[in-house]
Design a protein around this motif. Structure first.
Motif, PDB file in Angstrom:
ATOM      1  N   ARG A 182       0.707  -1.161  -0.001  1.00  0.00           N
ATOM      2  CA  ARG A 182      -0.120   0.042  -0.126  1.00  0.00           C
ATOM      3  C   ARG A 182       1.013   1.330  -0.066  1.00  0.00           C
ATOM      4  O   ARG A 182       1.904   1.271   0.731  1.00  0.00           O
ATOM      5  CB  ARG A 182      -0.910   0.045   1.164  1.00  0.00           C
ATOM      6  N   LEU A 183       0.792   2.142  -0.844  1.00  0.00           N
ATOM      7  CA  LEU A 183       1.556   3.192  -1.050  1.00  0.00           C
ATOM      8  C   LEU A 183       0.579   4.487  -1.271  1.00  0.00           C
ATOM      9  O   LEU A 183      -0.149   4.503  -2.284  1.00  0.00           O
ATOM     10  CB  LEU A 183       2.503   3.114  -2.184  1.00  0.00           C
ATOM     11  N   HIS A 184       0.942   5.590  -0.756  1.00  0.00           N
ATOM     12  CA  HIS A 184       0.194   6.901  -0.816  1.00  0.00           C
ATOM     13  C   HIS A 184       1.247   7.991  -0.776  1.00  0.00           C
ATOM     14  O   HIS A 184       2.191   8.081  -0.143  1.00  0.00           O
ATOM     15  CB  HIS A 184      -0.880   7.278   0.401  1.00  0.00           C
ATOM     16  N   ALA A 185       1.265   8.710  -1.795  1.00  0.00           N
ATOM     17  CA  ALA A 185       2.161   9.771  -2.087  1.00  0.00           C
ATOM     18  C   ALA A 185       1.323  11.210  -2.556  1.00  0.00           C
ATOM     19  O   ALA A 185       0.368  11.274  -3.257  1.00  0.00           O
ATOM     20  CB  ALA A 185       3.082   9.595  -3.378  1.00  0.00           C
ATOM     21  N   GLU A 186       2.107  12.319  -2.065  1.00  0.00           N
ATOM     22  CA  GLU A 186       1.384  13.543  -2.293  1.00  0.00           C
ATOM     23  C   GLU A 186       2.341  14.778  -2.792  1.00  0.00           C
ATOM     24  O   GLU A 186       3.521  14.553  -2.442  1.00  0.00           O
ATOM     25  CB  GLU A 186       0.477  14.283  -1.110  1.00  0.00           C
ATOM     26  N   GLY A 187       2.149  15.389  -3.789  1.00  0.00           N
ATOM     27  CA  GLY A 187       2.789  16.379  -4.021  1.00  0.00           C
ATOM     28  C   GLY A 187       2.557  17.171  -5.462  1.00  0.00           C
ATOM     29  O   GLY A 187       1.877  16.419  -6.300  1.00  0.00           O
ATOM     30  N   VAL A 188       3.023  18.415  -5.586  1.00  0.00           N
ATOM     31  CA  VAL A 188       2.481  19.107  -6.864  1.00  0.00           C
ATOM     32  C   VAL A 188       1.279  19.091  -7.311  1.00  0.00           C
ATOM     33  O   VAL A 188       0.778  18.648  -8.427  1.00  0.00           O
ATOM     34  CB  VAL A 188       3.406  18.467  -8.087  1.00  0.00           C
ATOM     35  N   THR A 228      -1.000  16.780  -6.555  1.00  0.00           N
ATOM     36  CA  THR A 228      -1.360  15.494  -7.215  1.00  0.00           C
ATOM     37  C   THR A 228      -1.395  14.430  -6.082  1.00  0.00           C
ATOM     38  O   THR A 228      -0.362  14.508  -5.089  1.00  0.00           O
ATOM     39  CB  THR A 228      -0.432  14.968  -8.103  1.00  0.00           C
ATOM     40  N   GLN A 229      -2.153  13.596  -6.108  1.00  0.00           N
ATOM     41  CA  GLN A 229      -2.285  12.528  -5.087  1.00  0.00           C
ATOM     42  C   GLN A 229      -1.994  11.259  -5.965  1.00  0.00           C
ATOM     43  O   GLN A 229      -2.833  10.736  -6.893  1.00  0.00           O
ATOM     44  CB  GLN A 229      -3.549  12.625  -4.112  1.00  0.00           C
ATOM     45  N   LEU A 230      -1.426  10.112  -5.208  1.00  0.00           N
ATOM     46  CA  LEU A 230      -1.207   8.853  -6.028  1.00  0.00           C
ATOM     47  C   LEU A 230      -1.474   7.922  -5.011  1.00  0.00           C
ATOM     48  O   LEU A 230      -0.918   7.845  -3.988  1.00  0.00           O
ATOM     49  CB  LEU A 230       0.249   8.761  -6.371  1.00  0.00           C
ATOM     50  N   ASP A 231      -2.163   6.822  -5.328  1.00  0.00           N
ATOM     51  CA  ASP A 231      -2.288   5.555  -4.479  1.00  0.00           C
ATOM     52  C   ASP A 231      -1.915   4.350  -5.259  1.00  0.00           C
ATOM     53  O   ASP A 231      -2.544   4.090  -6.560  1.00  0.00           O
ATOM     54  CB  ASP A 231      -3.671   5.403  -4.131  1.00  0.00           C
ATOM     55  N   VAL A 232      -1.223   3.401  -4.801  1.00  0.00           N
ATOM     56  CA  VAL A 232      -0.818   2.300  -5.390  1.00  0.00           C
ATOM     57  C   VAL A 232      -1.177   1.069  -4.374  1.00  0.00           C
ATOM     58  O   VAL A 232      -0.468   1.326  -3.237  1.00  0.00           O
ATOM     59  CB  VAL A 232       0.800   2.407  -5.807  1.00  0.00           C
ATOM     60  N   SER A 233      -1.786   0.224  -5.029  1.00  0.00           N
ATOM     61  CA  SER A 233      -2.053  -0.947  -4.130  1.00  0.00           C
ATOM     62  C   SER A 233      -2.012  -2.210  -4.875  1.00  0.00           C
ATOM     63  O   SER A 233      -2.054  -2.273  -6.207  1.00  0.00           O
ATOM     64  CB  SER A 233      -3.581  -1.076  -3.414  1.00  0.00           C
ATOM     65  N   GLY A 234      -1.699  -3.612  -4.293  1.00  0.00           N
ATOM     66  CA  GLY A 234      -1.595  -4.743  -4.889  1.00  0.00           C
ATOM     67  C   GLY A 234      -0.657  -5.688  -4.253  1.00  0.00           C
ATOM     68  O   GLY A 234      -0.317  -5.519  -2.964  1.00  0.00           O
ATOM     69  N   THR A 235      -0.091  -6.798  -4.880  1.00  0.00           N
ATOM     70  CA  THR A 235       0.720  -7.555  -4.373  1.00  0.00           C
ATOM     71  C   THR A 235       2.115  -7.642  -4.977  1.00  0.00           C
ATOM     72  O   THR A 235       2.359  -7.231  -6.177  1.00  0.00           O
ATOM     73  CB  THR A 235       0.215  -8.971  -4.313  1.00  0.00           C
ATOM     74  N   GLU A 266       9.282  -7.459  -9.927  1.00  0.00           N
ATOM     75  CA  GLU A 266       9.203  -7.996 -11.372  1.00  0.00           C
ATOM     76  C   GLU A 266       7.858  -8.953 -11.235  1.00  0.00           C
ATOM     77  O   GLU A 266       7.742  -9.842 -10.319  1.00  0.00           O
ATOM     78  CB  GLU A 266      10.204  -8.840 -11.539  1.00  0.00           C
ATOM     79  N   GLY A 267       7.164  -8.768 -12.154  1.00  0.00           N
ATOM     80  CA  GLY A 267       5.530  -9.425 -12.225  1.00  0.00           C
ATOM     81  C   GLY A 267       4.648  -8.952 -11.245  1.00  0.00           C
ATOM     82  O   GLY A 267       3.796  -9.605 -10.767  1.00  0.00           O
ATOM     83  N   ALA A 268       4.791  -7.951 -10.483  1.00  0.00           N
ATOM     84  CA  ALA A 268       4.007  -7.476  -9.487  1.00  0.00           C
ATOM     85  C   ALA A 268       2.718  -7.295  -9.975  1.00  0.00           C
ATOM     86  O   ALA A 268       2.513  -6.745 -11.188  1.00  0.00           O
ATOM     87  CB  ALA A 268       4.484  -6.258  -8.691  1.00  0.00           C
ATOM     88  N   ASP A 269       1.496  -7.526  -9.279  1.00  0.00           N
ATOM     89  CA  ASP A 269       0.148  -7.019  -9.621  1.00  0.00           C
ATOM     90  C   ASP A 269      -0.386  -5.959  -8.871  1.00  0.00           C
ATOM     91  O   ASP A 269      -0.878  -6.132  -7.787  1.00  0.00           O
ATOM     92  CB  ASP A 269      -0.705  -8.399  -9.483  1.00  0.00           C
ATOM     93  N   LEU A 270      -0.253  -4.847  -9.586  1.00  0.00           N
ATOM     94  CA  LEU A 270      -0.426  -3.359  -8.592  1.00  0.00           C
ATOM     95  C   LEU A 270      -1.580  -2.708  -9.521  1.00  0.00           C
ATOM     96  O   LEU A 270      -1.971  -2.842 -10.595  1.00  0.00           O
ATOM     97  CB  LEU A 270       0.560  -2.667  -8.629  1.00  0.00           C
ATOM     98  N   ALA A 295      -3.862  -0.707 -14.141  1.00  0.00           N
ATOM     99  CA  ALA A 295      -3.210  -1.816 -13.615  1.00  0.00           C
ATOM    100  C   ALA A 295      -1.617  -1.494 -14.114  1.00  0.00           C
ATOM    101  O   ALA A 295      -1.240  -0.867 -14.818  1.00  0.00           O
ATOM    102  CB  ALA A 295      -3.410  -3.233 -14.329  1.00  0.00           C
ATOM    103  N   LEU A 296      -0.712  -1.932 -13.018  1.00  0.00           N
ATOM    104  CA  LEU A 296       0.835  -1.481 -13.076  1.00  0.00           C
ATOM    105  C   LEU A 296       1.431  -2.866 -12.839  1.00  0.00           C
ATOM    106  O   LEU A 296       1.251  -3.530 -11.802  1.00  0.00           O
ATOM    107  CB  LEU A 296       0.890  -0.372 -12.131  1.00  0.00           C
ATOM    108  N   THR A 297       2.547  -2.994 -13.550  1.00  0.00           N
ATOM    109  CA  THR A 297       3.600  -3.968 -13.405  1.00  0.00           C
ATOM    110  C   THR A 297       4.934  -3.636 -13.800  1.00  0.00           C
ATOM    111  O   THR A 297       5.053  -2.664 -14.586  1.00  0.00           O
ATOM    112  CB  THR A 297       2.797  -5.354 -13.886  1.00  0.00           C
ATOM    113  N   LYS A 298       5.828  -4.580 -13.524  1.00  0.00           N
ATOM    114  CA  LYS A 298       7.096  -4.146 -14.123  1.00  0.00           C
ATOM    115  C   LYS A 298       7.725  -5.540 -14.527  1.00  0.00           C
ATOM    116  O   LYS A 298       7.790  -6.505 -13.966  1.00  0.00           O
ATOM    117  CB  LYS A 298       8.106  -3.752 -13.003  1.00  0.00           C
ATOM    118  N   LEU A 299       8.168  -5.507 -15.657  1.00  0.00           N
ATOM    119  CA  LEU A 299       8.821  -6.508 -16.450  1.00  0.00           C
ATOM    120  C   LEU A 299      10.099  -6.096 -17.177  1.00  0.00           C
ATOM    121  O   LEU A 299      10.157  -5.080 -17.794  1.00  0.00           O
ATOM    122  CB  LEU A 299       7.922  -6.962 -17.796  1.00  0.00           C
ATOM    123  N   GLY A 300      11.314  -6.585 -16.713  1.00  0.00           N
ATOM    124  CA  GLY A 300      12.545  -6.022 -16.927  1.00  0.00           C
ATOM    125  C   GLY A 300      12.609  -4.615 -16.623  1.00  0.00           C
ATOM    126  O   GLY A 300      12.350  -4.278 -15.558  1.00  0.00           O
TER     127      GLY A 300
END
Length: 715
Positions: A245-251, A253-260, A268-272, A303-308
């Motif tokens: 669970r991630l919450h960020a604020e600035g400029v 802007t508000q950003l929330d990221v959640s997942g596994t 790598e391969g996260a399901d966010l 949806a957000l993930t990282k591959l390489g």
């Protein structure tokens, strides 16, 4: 019966003749036995070494460990407290107290890593394969200093002076981190952040611990804050995953990221899932050094993930202002520039939200409407946008974007089916194609913006396919019913400058609007044919009695250093030949044109006197009572006084000697010098492609001074 006491002889003891002789026993020292002996010895040594390490906990290896690691990392490495390195039972257990690894010399004083205590269980097999995996990590009061150098070539976590590699953390399955601080500095990306990590026991029985973190920093001079938690699953939970669970604020802007996450440090391969909202979408892209147009308030999810080395945003959807957006986007972290690729689609684009793409402020447009496009400069109105191209941001990334828009919400602008292909390669920005449907015609554009050199150089090529005049000009008093004429056009120009206004102010090229044969039916007051009879009719009647019959027409301009000269304006109609001379200026957006109509037939009240078009793009004016017409009126008044009332009419008589135009050069968009009449003779009434307003294209010194004052042009 034999006597029991008789001794047995050798003959008696011999075996029967049919029995085989006994085999000799195999001697030791054969190859198989040797192999078994070696294997047993090695196994014994391994067991002995394992036993020694297990009993001593490998503490005697501390100085050897310091020497070997220091040699491999080219850094000072110290373990000031307890040290353990042994197999427990198969994986490696590593414990070090008050351990430090120094920073490289270029990073300044201090340590790259230090910790009060580090306790880990490392997979032995991962050490063999090179894909390091830490099954357990306990870190107490640690500090990690992650820095890039100013050139972006070296960093503190790559133990080599040649080239810094991206941060690649080992896979950590479970972790217990307390009182640890991570510092990250990237001068090239203008990012500096500090993140505190501390662990608390989780109340949820499914989780062994929760790694909470919080921090703050600056990105390109803008402050941000963040906080969150990583819930690490208990090893006894089948199939457990690390929940982020991630919450960020600035400029703004508000950003929330959640997942596994597969592991505590395994992205790598996260399901966010990402949810970002704010006042201006450009703000969050600015943090990464990516330039996008300003927007009104927005909200996007994906949806957000990282591959390489790629961050992938899929299922992207949301709104900006009163427009929708969907698609997918990938950010590839490459050097020297990151690469952004996107496939985007919009169902309805509000015209206000389209304004920033050419430099208008969307919030001003929303508040003031069309008036929001106009600014005052030195007391004169300006409409060309002056927002600067963010050249500094273009150095940071490359991009390949394809965006389609089904419909544009605009009251008087019939635009739809926009297709934009954007390609940015090392500060060379190409908008190709930039196509859209307009009034049942198609505008096709190829625009190249070269920011590799200063000033920025732009190449414009904009083409309008044959478009029904009635649909295109419906908002300007032209009836669709009864109008069969079409318009096609092309703009080919180049300009220098980092805004639309500045680029056009220093532009050179050609503008041509061509009208093939057709009719035009006007419903309001129009100045299509400046003949006194039809002019008065249009002035006092709502509709014409019959449509204007156009044989062919060309509205052409040659642009030199921001000044557009009529070259030529020539429209051949059934009754008149309409001619225009003069020009306009992209420099200060002023207009100085003279339009006149010469009758083909005798007309009693055809003034043949120019109607002046003046003012500015944002506030054009028309001068129907021109000096020539006033002069004619003066002549007529004199004749009326000294002769008779009928004599006054002579001043306004048109003998109808206008030369019909040859439509070939007109339909080709040719310049004034190439225009001909129907007999093939060069025309002497279309000027010389200059801003002079006289019929033969000549200008007096006073005319030059006056027009230079209007256009602010230096000869």
């Amino acid at each position: 019966m034999a006597d029991r006491d008789t001794p047995i002889t050798a003959a008696d003891a011999a075996p029967p003749p049919g029995d085989a002789p006994a085999r000799p026993i195999r001697a030791l020292g054969t190859p198989l036995a040797s192999a078994i002996a070696v294997a047993a010895t090695l196994l014994g040594l391994i067991v002995l070494a394992w036993t020694i390490l297990f009993v001593t906990k490998g503490r005697f290896l501390k100085h050897t460990f310091e020497r070997i690691v220091a040699g491999q990392t080219h850094r000072d490495v110290k373990v000031a407290g307890d040290f353990q390195l042994y197999f427990n039972p198969f994986n490696v257990k590593f414990v070090a107290e008050r351990m430090t690894i120094a920073n490289p010399a270029w990073a300044g004083h201090g340590n790259f890593f230090q910790a009060k205590r580090i306790d880990s269980r490392i997979s032995t097999w991962s050490l063999i394969t090179g894909k390091y995996r830490v099954n357990w990590l306990g870190l107490e009061n640690g500090q990690v200093d992650l820095q890039w150098d100013k050139a972006g070539k070296r960093n503190t976590w790559t133990f080599s002076e040649e080239k810094g590699e991206p941060l690649d953390l080992p896979l950590i399955r479970r972790a217990l981190v307390q009182g640890t601080m991570i510092r990250y500095v990237d001068p090239r990306m203008q990012i500096e952040a500090g993140i505190r990590i501390h662990t608390v026991e989780a109340r949820d029985t499914q989780f062994a611990s929760a790694i909470n973190f919080d921090g703050s920093g600056t990105a390109r001079g803008t402050r941000f804050v963040l906080n969150g938690a990583l819930l690490t699953p208990n090893a006894t939970v089948s199939g457990g995953k690390n929940q982020l669970r991630l919450h960020a604020e600035g400029v703004r802007t508000q950003l929330d990221v959640s997942g596994t996450l597969p592991g505590a440090t395994e992205i790598e391969g996260a399901d966010l899932h990402m949810d970002v909202r704010g006042q201006n979408l450009a703000d969050i892209f600015m943090l990464a050094g990516i330039a996008v147009p300003d927007t009104r308030s927005y909200r996007l999810t994906s949806a957000l993930t990282k591959l390489g080395d790629e961050w992938r945003f899929t299922g992207l959807k949301g709104r900006f202002g009163e427009s929708d957006l969907a698609g997918k986007m990938t950010v590839k972290m490459t050097r020297p520039r990151m690469l952004l690729t996107a496939q985007l689609a919009t169902d309805t684009l509000d015209i206000v939200d389209a304004g920033p793409f050419i430099g208008y402020n969307p919030n001003t447009l929303a508040a003031k409407g069309a008036a929001g496009t106009v600014t005052q400069v030195a007391g004169t109105p300006r409409i060309l946008p002056d927002a600067k191209l963010r050249v500094d941001a273009l150095r940071n990334f490359d991009a390949k974007v394809h965006w389609t828009v089904r419909d544009v919400r605009a009251p008087s602008l019939p635009i739809s089916n926009i297709e934009l292909g954007l390609d940015l390669d090392n500060m060379l920005l190409k908008l190709s194609p930039l196509n859209f449907s307009m009034a049942r015609g198609t505008v096709s554009s190829d625009i190249s913006i070269n920011a590799r050199k200063q000033p920025v150089f732009t190449d414009y090529d904009i083409r309008l396919s044959p478009t029904p005049m009635g649909t295109l000009l419906a908002g300007w008093g032209v009836e669709q019913s009864g109008t069969s004429g079409t318009i096609k056009a092309r703009v080919q120009m180049t300009g220098a400058g980092d805004s639309v206004r500045e680029s056009l102010a220093h532009s050179n090229g050609r503008i041509a609007i061509i009208m093939p044969r057709g009719s035009m039916w006007a419903r309001n007051i129009q100045l299509s044919e400046i003949d006194i009879g039809t002019f008065l009719q249009k002035m006092f009647e709502k509709k014409l009695k019959e449509p204007v019959q156009i044989n062919c027409g060309l509205i052409g301009f040659t642009v030199r250093n921001g000044i557009a000269a009529a070259d030529p304006i020539l429209i051949d109609t059934q009754k008149n030949v309409i001619l225009g001379r003069g020009g306009f200026s992209f420099r200060n957006e002023s207009i100085d044109l003279a339009i006149r109509a010469d009758g083909k037939k005798f007309s009693l009240f055809s003034a043949q006197s120019p109607v002046g078009l003046n003012g500015y793009f944002a506030r054009p004016g028309i001068n129907v009572i021109s000096p020539e017409l006033v002069a004619r009126a003066g002549v007529g008044l004199g004749l009326g006084v000294f002769a008779s009332p009928f004599a006054a009419i002579i001043a306004f008589v048109d003998v109808g000697d206008a030369k019909s135009a040859a439509c070939g050069p007109i339909l080709e968009g040719a310049r004034a010098a190439a225009q001909r009449d129907t007999k093939g003779r060069p025309r002497d009434d279309v000027g010389k492609g200059t801003t002079a307003k006289s019929e033969d294209g000549s200008r007096s010194k006073q005319d030059r001074r006056d027009q230079r004052k209007v256009f602010k042009k230096k000869d």
